[in-house]
Design an enzyme around this catalytic site. Structure first.
Site, PDB file in Angstrom:
ATOM      1  N   GLY A  28      44.339  39.525  46.367  1.00 51.22           N
ATOM      2  CA  GLY A  28      43.200  38.627  46.413  1.00 51.22           C
ATOM      3  C   GLY A  28      43.168  37.792  45.151  1.00 51.22           C
ATOM      4  N   TYR A  29      42.283  36.828  45.133  1.00 50.45           N
ATOM      5  CA  TYR A  29      42.208  35.884  44.016  1.00 50.45           C
ATOM      6  C   TYR A  29      40.823  35.882  43.391  1.00 50.45           C
ATOM      7  CZ  TYR A  29      46.784  34.420  45.296  1.00 50.45           C
ATOM      8  OH  TYR A  29      48.136  34.446  45.539  1.00 50.45           O
ATOM      9  N   LEU A  30      40.790  36.128  42.086  1.00 49.33           N
ATOM     10  CA  LEU A  30      39.556  35.959  41.331  1.00 49.33           C
ATOM     11  C   LEU A  30      39.293  34.475  41.135  1.00 49.33           C
ATOM     12  CD1 LEU A  30      40.050  38.762  38.661  1.00 49.33           C
ATOM     13  CD2 LEU A  30      38.435  38.772  40.569  1.00 49.33           C
TER      14      LEU A  30
END
Length: 157
Positions: A28-30
């Site tokens: 996932g991406y912050l």
């Protein structure tokens, strides 16, 4: 810390019989901005945090920094990530002096298979196996950070 790679679409699953390793990846991406992405990844039993910069004009190279973290830390950070999480199996395939990393996507990106090869220089020679299709190096829509925002299933093909 500069990553040089070429990216290709894959038109068959012939690579699977040539793979010497396969690993499930959840990421996932912050932050998934095209100029700077912060990724959280669980690869098998390992966790990682990675920062990527914007691509060069050719799309072949960009800054990349990665640090291993515990799987527990990665699981906790995934809960803070932007909405869509990438789910894929990575196959590693030795071809000549290089290793192709072939990602078969699932979930919202099911049907997409992309191969990457890391190089030492932008002009380094490499062998193209017959299962490779169109080169998509530098095409931002194939970046995992963008696939999390606009998944393959939403593309108009």
């Amino acid at each position: 810390m500069i990553e040089i790679e070429r990216k290709f679409l894959v038109h068959s699953d012939a690579f699977k019989t040539e793979a010497f390793k396969q690993t499930r990846i959840c990421q996932g991406y912050l932050n998934s901005h095209k100029d700077r992405a912060v990724r959280i990844r669980i690869k098998g039993d390992l966790g990682f945090i990675t920062v990527k910069g914007s691509s060069s004009a050719s799309g072949l190279s960009r800054f990349e920094w990665e640090k291993e973290i515990s799987k527990e830390e990665a699981l906790a950070l995934l809960k803070l990530c932007e909405e869509s999480v990438i789910d894929k199996i990575r196959y590693e395939v030795a071809v000549g002096e290089h290793v192709y990393e072939v990602d078969e996507f699932f979930g919202n990106n099911e049907g997409l298979i992309v191969a990457e090869i890391e190089l030492k220089t932008e002009t380094e020679a490499y062998i193209k196996p017959n299962w490779l299709a169109q080169e998509v190096t530098g095409d931002v829509k194939y970046y995992n950070s963008q696939l999390s925002k606009t998944p393959f299933k939403l593309w108009k093909l």
